[in-house]
Design a protein around this motif. Structure first.
Motif, mmCIF file in Angstrom:
data_model
loop_
_atom_site.group_PDB
_atom_site.id
_atom_site.type_symbol
_atom_site.label_atom_id
_atom_site.label_comp_id
_atom_site.label_asym_id
_atom_site.label_seq_id
_atom_site.Cartn_x
_atom_site.Cartn_y
_atom_site.Cartn_z
ATOM 1 N N ALA A 115 0.688 -1.246 -0.098
ATOM 2 C CA ALA A 115 -0.300 0.083 0.549
ATOM 3 C C ALA A 115 1.098 1.180 -0.215
ATOM 4 O O ALA A 115 0.896 2.466 -0.458
ATOM 5 N N GLY A 116 1.838 1.442 0.723
ATOM 6 C CA GLY A 116 2.980 2.314 0.378
ATOM 7 C C GLY A 116 3.313 2.649 -0.380
ATOM 8 O O GLY A 116 3.329 3.640 -1.073
ATOM 9 N N ILE A 117 4.421 1.789 -1.690
ATOM 10 C CA ILE A 117 4.716 1.673 -2.728
ATOM 11 C C ILE A 117 3.711 2.397 -3.861
ATOM 12 O O ILE A 117 3.186 3.574 -4.244
ATOM 13 N N TYR A 118 2.242 1.349 -3.205
ATOM 14 C CA TYR A 118 1.201 2.640 -4.276
ATOM 15 C C TYR A 118 0.645 3.955 -4.196
ATOM 16 O O TYR A 118 0.611 4.708 -4.459
ATOM 17 N N ALA A 119 0.909 4.304 -2.880
ATOM 18 C CA ALA A 119 0.655 6.180 -2.076
ATOM 19 C C ALA A 119 1.953 6.889 -2.691
ATOM 20 O O ALA A 119 1.607 8.359 -2.348
ATOM 21 N N ALA A 120 2.950 6.554 -2.589
ATOM 22 C CA ALA A 120 4.111 6.784 -2.387
ATOM 23 C C ALA A 120 4.060 7.272 -4.594
ATOM 24 O O ALA A 120 3.606 7.417 -4.640
ATOM 25 N N ARG A 121 4.792 8.393 -4.389
ATOM 26 C CA ARG A 121 5.320 9.811 -5.787
ATOM 27 C C ARG A 121 4.672 8.025 -7.071
ATOM 28 O O ARG A 121 5.050 9.058 -7.753
ATOM 29 N N GLN A 122 5.789 7.690 -6.819
ATOM 30 C CA GLN A 122 5.291 5.855 -8.076
ATOM 31 C C GLN A 122 4.514 5.664 -8.055
ATOM 32 O O GLN A 122 4.380 5.112 -9.530
ATOM 33 N N ILE A 141 -4.376 -5.064 0.081
ATOM 34 C CA ILE A 141 -4.009 -4.018 0.786
ATOM 35 C C ILE A 141 -5.225 -3.194 1.046
ATOM 36 O O ILE A 141 -4.922 -2.389 1.816
ATOM 37 N N TRP A 142 -5.913 -4.007 0.508
ATOM 38 C CA TRP A 142 -7.676 -3.111 1.287
ATOM 39 C C TRP A 142 -7.486 -1.903 2.282
ATOM 40 O O TRP A 142 -8.028 -1.104 2.192
ATOM 41 N N ASN A 149 -3.294 4.743 3.365
ATOM 42 C CA ASN A 149 -2.708 4.883 2.575
ATOM 43 C C ASN A 149 -3.451 5.347 0.984
ATOM 44 O O ASN A 149 -3.970 4.593 -0.008
ATOM 45 N N LEU A 150 -4.685 5.968 1.523
ATOM 46 C CA LEU A 150 -5.416 6.392 0.550
ATOM 47 C C LEU A 150 -4.992 7.044 -0.304
ATOM 48 O O LEU A 150 -5.500 7.189 -2.158
ATOM 49 N N MET A 151 -3.830 7.683 -0.761
ATOM 50 C CA MET A 151 -3.599 7.878 -2.279
ATOM 51 C C MET A 151 -2.904 6.910 -2.732
ATOM 52 O O MET A 151 -3.125 7.012 -3.859
ATOM 53 N N ALA A 152 -2.673 5.558 -2.807
ATOM 54 C CA ALA A 152 -2.817 4.580 -3.132
ATOM 55 C C ALA A 152 -3.743 4.189 -4.405
ATOM 56 O O ALA A 152 -4.025 4.160 -5.207
ATOM 57 N N TRP A 153 -5.608 4.384 -3.958
ATOM 58 C CA TRP A 153 -6.364 4.846 -4.059
ATOM 59 C C TRP A 153 -6.962 5.771 -4.890
ATOM 60 O O TRP A 153 -7.253 5.025 -6.568
ATOM 61 N N LEU A 154 -6.470 6.613 -4.573
ATOM 62 C CA LEU A 154 -6.696 7.553 -5.890
ATOM 63 C C LEU A 154 -5.694 7.748 -7.200
ATOM 64 O O LEU A 154 -6.009 8.273 -8.521
ATOM 65 N N ASN A 155 -4.592 7.405 -6.733
ATOM 66 C CA ASN A 155 -3.341 6.898 -7.990
ATOM 67 C C ASN A 155 -4.217 5.817 -8.891
ATOM 68 O O ASN A 155 -4.408 6.467 -10.002
ATOM 69 N N TYR A 156 -5.266 5.297 -8.297
ATOM 70 C CA TYR A 156 -5.555 3.940 -9.991
ATOM 71 C C TYR A 156 -7.114 5.450 -10.007
ATOM 72 O O TYR A 156 -7.486 4.492 -11.284
ATOM 73 N N LEU A 157 -7.369 6.018 -9.265
ATOM 74 C CA LEU A 157 -8.844 6.531 -9.182
ATOM 75 C C LEU A 157 -8.507 7.530 -11.052
ATOM 76 O O LEU A 157 -8.901 7.245 -11.950
ATOM 77 N N TYR A 158 -7.419 7.865 -10.241
ATOM 78 C CA TYR A 158 -7.077 8.663 -11.820
ATOM 79 C C TYR A 158 -6.932 7.920 -13.078
ATOM 80 O O TYR A 158 -6.398 8.683 -13.819
ATOM 81 N N TYR A 159 -5.825 7.103 -12.289
ATOM 82 C CA TYR A 159 -5.732 6.161 -14.202
ATOM 83 C C TYR A 159 -6.378 5.711 -14.798
ATOM 84 O O TYR A 159 -7.238 5.482 -15.474
ATOM 85 N N ARG A 160 -8.202 4.787 -13.878
ATOM 86 C CA ARG A 160 -8.478 5.023 -14.255
ATOM 87 C C ARG A 160 -9.564 5.820 -15.701
ATOM 88 O O ARG A 160 -10.111 5.472 -16.328
ATOM 89 N N ALA A 161 -9.570 7.040 -14.403
ATOM 90 C CA ALA A 161 -10.120 8.447 -15.387
ATOM 91 C C ALA A 161 -9.305 9.013 -16.529
ATOM 92 O O ALA A 161 -10.266 8.698 -17.837
ATOM 93 N N MET A 162 -8.207 8.467 -16.403
ATOM 94 C CA MET A 162 -7.573 9.048 -18.080
ATOM 95 C C MET A 162 -7.756 7.759 -19.311
ATOM 96 O O MET A 162 -7.568 7.761 -20.030
ATOM 97 N N ARG A 163 -7.653 6.343 -18.991
ATOM 98 C CA ARG A 163 -8.083 5.638 -19.432
ATOM 99 C C ARG A 163 -9.309 5.123 -20.044
ATOM 100 O O ARG A 163 -9.421 5.345 -20.803
#
Length: 187
Positions: A115-122, A141-142, A149-163
């Protein structure tokens, strides 16, 4: 039969590095926790020929047969696999190989680190590179994502929004807002 001719130390070493397609001596020492000399690997290469060395990358690769036997022996051994996978994940993370780090952290039973990896800058670029990996481990990891590490989920939402289309992403977003509003953690 070749595996049995190796010294017990070399057998243990090859079992532990069988996790990798290629390995460099520094990483192998860290992951295995063993102080194997590079000369020992060259001697093994010379004696048995089941090891390839790439001088440009300074990396070794085990022959498929040796690796298969070493993997099978690792499974039967009393080696602490959880610790081995954790060290492999740490090494991959240190080398910015986040996809492999996530896979090894999963095998070591460490959803917090994932979760920490997905929430970090990368996190965003990792999701873009391997969205199926995130989708595969999301349930695993939910709790760690949701509680710190909510940023991990926000990163995923951003990815889905772009795709995807807004019709696909809107329900995910609305569901996230409902969960945030209903959860004591976010009040």
């Amino acid at each position: 039969a070749i595996f049995d001719k190796l010294s017990p130390v070399m057998q243990e070493f090859f079992m532990k590095v069988s996790l990798f397609d290629w390995f460099e001596i520094c990483g192998a020492r860290y992951v295995t926790g063993m102080e194997i000399a590079e000369t020992a690997l060259f001697e093994s290469q010379e004696e048995f020929g089941f090891l390839y060395y790439d001088a440009k990358s300074r990396s070794f690769q085990m022959h498929t047969l040796l690796r298969s036997v070493a993997e099978a022996e690792l499974e039967k051994s009393s080696i602490d696999k959880e610790a081995l996978f954790r060290r492999a994940a740490e090494w991959c993370e240190k080398k910015n190989n986040y996809i492999e780090a996530v896979k090894y952290y999963r095998k070591s039973g460490n959803p917090e680190k994932i979760a920490g990896i997905y929430a970090a800058r990368q996190g965003k670029s990792l999701i873009e590179q391997a969205p199926e990996l995130f989708e595969d481990i999301m349930d695993y990891i939910w709790d760690n994502v949701w509680e710190g590490n909510l940023m991990a989920w926000l990163n995923y939402l951003y990815y889905r929004a772009m795709r995807d289309s807004s019709a696909v992403v809107s329900p995910l977003y609305a569901d996230t807002v409902k969960k945030i509003e209903a959860d004591d953690v976010w009040r």
